[in-house]
Motif scaffolding. Structure first.
Motif, PDB file in Angstrom:
ATOM      1  N   ILE A 175       0.840  -1.206   0.000  1.00  0.00           N
ATOM      2  CA  ILE A 175       0.000   0.000   0.000  1.00  0.00           C
ATOM      3  C   ILE A 175       0.870   1.249   0.000  1.00  0.00           C
ATOM      4  O   ILE A 175       0.579   2.221  -0.711  1.00  0.00           O
ATOM      5  CB  ILE A 175      -0.940   0.007   1.224  1.00  0.00           C
ATOM      6  CG1 ILE A 175      -1.887  -1.192   1.187  1.00  0.00           C
ATOM      7  CG2 ILE A 175      -1.758   1.300   1.279  1.00  0.00           C
ATOM      8  CD1 ILE A 175      -2.720  -1.374   2.443  1.00  0.00           C
ATOM      9  N   ILE A 176       1.933   1.224   0.786  1.00  0.00           N
ATOM     10  CA  ILE A 176       2.874   2.359   0.834  1.00  0.00           C
ATOM     11  C   ILE A 176       3.474   2.606  -0.546  1.00  0.00           C
ATOM     12  O   ILE A 176       3.587   3.761  -0.998  1.00  0.00           O
ATOM     13  CB  ILE A 176       3.989   2.091   1.864  1.00  0.00           C
ATOM     14  CG1 ILE A 176       3.396   2.024   3.275  1.00  0.00           C
ATOM     15  CG2 ILE A 176       5.062   3.176   1.790  1.00  0.00           C
ATOM     16  CD1 ILE A 176       4.367   1.566   4.347  1.00  0.00           C
ATOM     17  N   GLU A 177       3.817   1.548  -1.230  1.00  0.00           N
ATOM     18  CA  GLU A 177       4.389   1.665  -2.576  1.00  0.00           C
ATOM     19  C   GLU A 177       3.380   2.216  -3.571  1.00  0.00           C
ATOM     20  O   GLU A 177       3.718   3.031  -4.436  1.00  0.00           O
ATOM     21  CB  GLU A 177       4.911   0.297  -3.032  1.00  0.00           C
ATOM     22  CG  GLU A 177       6.123  -0.192  -2.234  1.00  0.00           C
ATOM     23  CD  GLU A 177       6.499  -1.632  -2.556  1.00  0.00           C
ATOM     24  OE1 GLU A 177       5.881  -2.219  -3.487  1.00  0.00           O
ATOM     25  OE2 GLU A 177       7.394  -2.180  -1.885  1.00  0.00           O
ATOM     26  N   VAL A 178       2.141   1.759  -3.465  1.00  0.00           N
ATOM     27  CA  VAL A 178       1.083   2.261  -4.351  1.00  0.00           C
ATOM     28  C   VAL A 178       0.892   3.761  -4.139  1.00  0.00           C
ATOM     29  O   VAL A 178       0.779   4.529  -5.102  1.00  0.00           O
ATOM     30  CB  VAL A 178      -0.254   1.522  -4.099  1.00  0.00           C
ATOM     31  CG1 VAL A 178      -1.390   2.172  -4.889  1.00  0.00           C
ATOM     32  CG2 VAL A 178      -0.140   0.049  -4.471  1.00  0.00           C
ATOM     33  N   ALA A 179       0.861   4.187  -2.884  1.00  0.00           N
ATOM     34  CA  ALA A 179       0.687   5.605  -2.566  1.00  0.00           C
ATOM     35  C   ALA A 179       1.818   6.436  -3.159  1.00  0.00           C
ATOM     36  O   ALA A 179       1.584   7.516  -3.717  1.00  0.00           O
ATOM     37  CB  ALA A 179       0.622   5.793  -1.057  1.00  0.00           C
ATOM     38  N   ARG A 180       3.034   5.927  -3.052  1.00  0.00           N
ATOM     39  CA  ARG A 180       4.191   6.652  -3.582  1.00  0.00           C
ATOM     40  C   ARG A 180       4.159   6.701  -5.112  1.00  0.00           C
ATOM     41  O   ARG A 180       4.369   7.755  -5.716  1.00  0.00           O
ATOM     42  CB  ARG A 180       5.477   5.988  -3.097  1.00  0.00           C
ATOM     43  CG  ARG A 180       6.744   6.737  -3.530  1.00  0.00           C
ATOM     44  CD  ARG A 180       7.999   6.149  -2.929  1.00  0.00           C
ATOM     45  NE  ARG A 180       8.226   4.775  -3.348  1.00  0.00           N
ATOM     46  CZ  ARG A 180       8.134   3.719  -2.538  1.00  0.00           C
ATOM     47  NH1 ARG A 180       7.831   3.894  -1.261  1.00  0.00           N
ATOM     48  NH2 ARG A 180       8.351   2.501  -2.983  1.00  0.00           N
ATOM     49  N   GLU A 181       3.885   5.573  -5.741  1.00  0.00           N
ATOM     50  CA  GLU A 181       3.892   5.488  -7.208  1.00  0.00           C
ATOM     51  C   GLU A 181       2.737   6.260  -7.836  1.00  0.00           C
ATOM     52  O   GLU A 181       2.873   6.815  -8.932  1.00  0.00           O
ATOM     53  CB  GLU A 181       3.847   4.017  -7.640  1.00  0.00           C
ATOM     54  CG  GLU A 181       5.124   3.254  -7.283  1.00  0.00           C
ATOM     55  CD  GLU A 181       5.005   1.753  -7.558  1.00  0.00           C
ATOM     56  OE1 GLU A 181       4.080   1.361  -8.309  1.00  0.00           O
ATOM     57  OE2 GLU A 181       5.820   0.986  -7.019  1.00  0.00           O
ATOM     58  N   GLU A 182       1.609   6.288  -7.164  1.00  0.00           N
ATOM     59  CA  GLU A 182       0.433   6.972  -7.703  1.00  0.00           C
ATOM     60  C   GLU A 182       0.309   8.407  -7.178  1.00  0.00           C
ATOM     61  O   GLU A 182      -0.661   9.102  -7.484  1.00  0.00           O
ATOM     62  CB  GLU A 182      -0.836   6.182  -7.377  1.00  0.00           C
ATOM     63  CG  GLU A 182      -0.957   4.863  -8.116  1.00  0.00           C
ATOM     64  CD  GLU A 182      -1.004   5.050  -9.629  1.00  0.00           C
ATOM     65  OE1 GLU A 182      -1.716   5.968 -10.105  1.00  0.00           O
ATOM     66  OE2 GLU A 182      -0.325   4.287 -10.332  1.00  0.00           O
ATOM     67  N   ASN A 183       1.276   8.810  -6.373  1.00  0.00           N
ATOM     68  CA  ASN A 183       1.319  10.176  -5.843  1.00  0.00           C
ATOM     69  C   ASN A 183       0.046  10.542  -5.064  1.00  0.00           C
ATOM     70  O   ASN A 183      -0.558  11.595  -5.267  1.00  0.00           O
ATOM     71  CB  ASN A 183       1.563  11.185  -6.973  1.00  0.00           C
ATOM     72  CG  ASN A 183       1.971  12.549  -6.451  1.00  0.00           C
ATOM     73  OD1 ASN A 183       2.574  12.657  -5.378  1.00  0.00           O
ATOM     74  ND2 ASN A 183       1.625  13.592  -7.187  1.00  0.00           N
ATOM     75  N   VAL A 184      -0.351   9.632  -4.174  1.00  0.00           N
ATOM     76  CA  VAL A 184      -1.485   9.891  -3.275  1.00  0.00           C
ATOM     77  C   VAL A 184      -0.982   9.748  -1.840  1.00  0.00           C
ATOM     78  O   VAL A 184       0.151   9.355  -1.599  1.00  0.00           O
ATOM     79  CB  VAL A 184      -2.664   8.923  -3.539  1.00  0.00           C
ATOM     80  CG1 VAL A 184      -3.216   9.122  -4.948  1.00  0.00           C
ATOM     81  CG2 VAL A 184      -2.247   7.477  -3.330  1.00  0.00           C
ATOM     82  N   HIS A 185      -1.818  10.076  -0.891  1.00  0.00           N
ATOM     83  CA  HIS A 185      -1.416  10.079   0.516  1.00  0.00           C
ATOM     84  C   HIS A 185      -1.459   8.677   1.127  1.00  0.00           C
ATOM     85  O   HIS A 185      -2.250   7.830   0.724  1.00  0.00           O
ATOM     86  CB  HIS A 185      -2.326  10.996   1.333  1.00  0.00           C
ATOM     87  CG  HIS A 185      -2.421  12.379   0.790  1.00  0.00           C
ATOM     88  ND1 HIS A 185      -1.449  13.341   1.001  1.00  0.00           N
ATOM     89  CD2 HIS A 185      -3.381  12.985   0.030  1.00  0.00           C
ATOM     90  CE1 HIS A 185      -1.792  14.460   0.407  1.00  0.00           C
ATOM     91  NE2 HIS A 185      -2.970  14.277  -0.186  1.00  0.00           N
TER      92      HIS A 185
END
Length: 263
Positions: free
Chosen positions: A205-215
């Protein structure tokens, strides 16, 4: 003797008949005097009000509000969760559904359903168009722990969901949340909920947030040492959890807002 008794009874009856109107008259006079007293007091109050300086009144009111603010501290704490999150949407499974069950936020702010995972969540995305929220808080994963083979599949499905949300409501701020912990008894019975698996899925989830530029918001620390918040199944939570959860979200939102204002 009978005649005397009759006469005595008759006198008593006559006395009662005379007494009743007198009681009403006295009561009426008392009420009348009370009304006069109230009218007089009101008149005096109005007369005083007419001589009051408006600026003085405003100053007193402002001082009173300031004093109350100092006593209460942070005024934002007084804002109810329903008001604070009225323009937000919470997407998730049965854990998120508890926000509606316990009446923590408005029903329209909860887009969650028992048993939902990331794949099923895509069906709910289209509803966001009508709601048009400013913020979207996403909490999926507990059902995916059992349905997904590994964290890579989980991450792939999460990215698809985030992209769908972005396309549907591009102006909304998206907040992905960590998986919630489970009690030890759950991990002992079901390997799908092992700590290693929980950690890997949250890292995804942390990686998804970083890659998709969301919180990303980590809600795990607030549950540390709070075993009493869990339901008997060791996965779901009691009503007290939800207030703490939203207080934690508000706190993190404020921190993010402050850090953004500095940059």
């Amino acid at each position: 003797m009978n005649n005397k008794l009759k006469k005595r009874k008759l006198k008593i009856i006559i006395g009662i008949i005379i007494l009743i109107p007198c009681c009403f008259l006295v009561k009426s006079l008392i009420n009348s005097n009370e009304e006069k007293r109230i009218i007089k007091n009101n008149y005096i109050s109005l007369e005083k009000l007419g001589n009051v300086n408006i600026a003085t009144v405003e100053e007193k009111i402002n001082k009173k509000h300031k004093l109350n603010d100092e006593k209460s501290g942070d005024n934002s704490k007084e804002i109810s969760n329903k008001m604070y999150f009225e323009k937000s949407v919470f997407m998730g499974d049965s854990i998120t559904e508890g926000l509606d069950f316990y009446d923590i936020v408005n029903k329209s702010s909860v887009l969650a359903k028992k048993g939902q995972g990331l794949v099923q969540a895509k069906k709910s995305v289209s509803i966001l168009t009508n709601i048009n929220p400013e913020r979207i808080f996403v909490l999926y994963g507990m059902n995916d722990l059992e349905s997904s083979k590994n964290s890579d599949d989980f991450k792939s499905n999460y990215i698809k969901l985030v992209k769908d949300i972005k396309q549907t409501v591009p102006s909304a701020e998206i907040y992905l949340q960590s998986l919630t912990p489970v009690q030890a008894k759950v991990q002992q019975k079901n390997n799908s909920f092992s700590q290693d698996r929980l950690d890997k899925f949250t890292q995804a989830i942390i990686e998804v947030a970083r890659e998709e530029n969301v919180h990303f918001i980590d809600i795990r620390p607030m549950l540390k040492g709070k075993e009493e918040l869990f339901e008997q199944d060791g996965i779901h939570f009691k009503g007290d959890f939800y207030g703490l959860w939203l207080d934690n979200l508000k706190s993190q939102l404020k921190s993010q807002s402050k850090s953004q204002s500095k940059t």
